[in-house]
Design an enzyme around this catalytic site. Structure first.
Site: not given
Ligand code: CTP
Length: 399
Positions: A211-213
Site C-alpha cells: 500500500a502507500n500513504h
C-alpha cells in the site's frame, strides 16, 4: 477563492426529532463556511434544542413563531423565503413532510417552504415504520415530483433502538447536499468529471498488501468541488478511511488494475479526468491465494512486476487530462516530463516531503504546470480550495 457558501443565505428549518442536535452542528458548519443562517423552529423542535443554541451559533434571531411582534415574519411573512439561496428542513419529521406535501402553511417552516423559489432540501428523520408507512411514502414521492431534494434518510440505528431506514444524514453530508444545490447551475453543469483518489493496494496474499500513504483527501476534495460546480462527478476510489461524499457517484476499487478497468469505462463519455490517486507502480508478480506462512527463513523476497500506467493509457477525444506529480526532489523537471510522457493538459506538483502539504493533511500547496509552459503557484490552503483553483483551469480548458 471564497467558499461557495460565503455570503449565501441559508434557511434551516428544524422540526421535532431527537436528531435536532445534528442541526446544531450543521448550523455551526454553515456559519464556519461563511453562510448567513436563518434558523426556523417548530414547537416540537424546541423540546429538544433551545432556540438560544442556534442563536449563539448563527448570531441571528431564531424564528419560532409567525405572529410574535419581535419575529421578522410577523412584519413580512415571506421575508426569509425571498432572501434564501437554499432552504433545508433538517431534521424533517413525518408530520412536517405531510404538511408540506399538502400545501399547509401554519408555522414559520411550512410558510417559508410554500413561499420560496429557492431549492428546497428535505432531510427526513423518523422511525423506520413511520418512514415506510404508505402515507409517508406517498408524501415523499409527491415532494420529489415537485422537484424537492430528498436528502436521506440513512439506514442505521434509530432512537427507538431498532435498526432501519430513518436516520438523519450526517451534518457533513447535509453540507454537501447544500453545496450541490447551490452549484447546480455552476460552470461545470452538464459536464462529467471523473476523479481518482486514494492509494491502490496490491495483494501479496489474502492477508497482506503493498500500500502507500495516500489518504485520498485531495481526490475527495476535488470530487466535492466538482459536484459543487454542477458536474456529474464520478469518484473512483482506492481504499481510504473517508466517508462517502454526498451527491458523488462513488466506485470503490482495490488494485491499480481494477482502477484501470473502471476508469477506462468511465472516461468514454467524460469531459475531464483528474488523476489524484497514488497508483502503485509495482505489484507482486505471483500473489499467493493462501496466506504465506512465516516459516524458518529470515528473508522473503517478493518479485514485483510493473503495473500499467493508467493516465498515460487513457486517451479520449476532447478529454481534459490532469495528473498529480508526487515528488520529493527535482519537482518541476520531473513533473514536466510526466506532463509530456502522459500527454496531460495540466499537472499539479506536490512536494510530498512538506508537512503541511503531503499525505493525510487537510491543506495543500501545489504548482500547476501546463502544456504551454505556464507555471501557476497555489499557496497553502485547504484541499477543497486547491481543488477549486485546479477546476478553474479545467473549466478554461473545456471552453
Ligand atoms: N499514475 C497512473 N498510473 C500509474 C502511476 C501513476 O495513472 N501506474 C498517475 C498518477 O495518478 C498521477 C500521475 O500518474 O496522476 C503521476 O504519478 P506519480 O506517482 O507522481 O508518477 P509515476 O508516473 O508513477 O512516476 P514515478 O513514480 O517514477 O515518479
Amino acid at each position: 477563492m471564497p467558499s461557495p457558501l460565503e455570503g449565501k443565505h441559508i434557511a434551516l428549518g428544524v422540526t421535532g426529532s431527537i436528531a435536532c442536535y445534528k442541526a446544531v452542528d450543521l448550523a455551526s458548519k454553515l456559519v464556519q463556511s461563511g453562510a448567513l443562517v436563518d434558523v426556523l423552529m417548530t414547537e416540537g423542535a424546541q423540546n429538544f434544542v433551545s432556540p438560544l443554541s442556534f442563536r449563539s451559533i448563527t448570531h441571528r434571531p431564531v424564528i419560532t413563531d409567525l405572529f410574535r411582534p419581535e419575529s421578522e415574519l410577523s412584519i413580512n411573512h415571506v421575508a426569509i423565503a425571498e432572501r434564501s439561496d437554499v432552504l433545508i428542513v433538517a431534521p424533517a419529521t413525518a408530520n412536517t413532510i405531510a404538511r408540506i406535501a399538502n400545501g399547509i402553511s401554519d408555522d414559520p417552516i411550512t410558510t417559508t417552504v410554500l413561499a420560496t423559489k429557492a431549492p428546497v432540501i428535505i432531510a427526513p428523520a423518523m422511525d423506520a415504520n413511520m418512514y415506510e408507512n404508505p402515507a409517508t411514502r406517498q408524501n415523499v414521492a409527491r415532494l420529489e415530483s415537485w422537484g424537492y431534494v430528498m436528502a436521506g434518510p440513512a439506514e442505521g440505528r434509530l432512537a427507538s433502538g431498532l435498526t432501519g431506514k430513518g436516520r438523519l444524514l450526517e451534518p457533513q453530508q447535509l453540507l454537501g447536499c447544500i453545496g450541490m444545490a447551490l452549484g447546480r447551475k455552476g460552470d461545470l453543469a452538464g459536464r462529467k468529471v471523473v476523479v481518482s483518489a486514494g492509494g491502490t493496494q496490491e495483494a501479496i496474499d489474502p492477508v497482506r498488501v503493498i500500500a502507500n500513504h495516500s489518504s485520498g483527501k485531495m481526490g475527495y476534495a476535488l470530487a466535492e468541488a466538482a459536484r459543487d460546480r454542477g458536474a456529474r462527478t464520478v469518484l473512483v476510489s482506492a481504499p481510504t478511511a473517508l466517508s462517502d461524499p454526498y451527491g458523488v457517484e462513488l466506485i470503490r476499487v482495490g488494485s491499480a488494475r481494477e482502477m484501470r478497468e473502471v476508469l477506462l469505462g468511465q472516461c468514454d463519455d467524460a469531459d475531464a479526468l483528474i488523476m489524484a490517486a497514488a497508483v502503485a507502480d509495482w505489484r507482486p508478480k505471483e500473489p499467493s491465494d493462501r496466506k504465506v506462512k512465516k516459516g524458518k527463513s529470515n528473508e522473503w523476497n517478493i518479485e514485483l512486476i510493473k503495473n500499467p500506467d493508467i493516465l498515460a493509457e487513457i486517451k479520449g477525444e476532447g478529454l481534459v487530462k490532469v495528473g498529480f506529480a508526487a515528488e520529493s526532489e527535482d519537482f518541476l523537471d520531473n513533473a514536466q516530463s510526466k506532463l509530456l510522457s502522459k500527454d496531460l493538459h495540466l499537472i499539479a506538483v506536490n512536494n510530498i516531503t512538506a508537512e503541511d502539504s503531503g499525505f493525510a493533511v487537510d491543506t495543500n500547496r501545489v504548482i500547476l504546470l501546463d502544456r504551454e509552459g505556464g507555471v501557476q503557484e497555489i499557496p497553502l490552503m485547504s484541499k477543497y480550495d486547491v481543488a477549486h483553483h485546479l477546476l478553474d483551469r479545467v473549466v478554461t480548458l473545456l471552453r
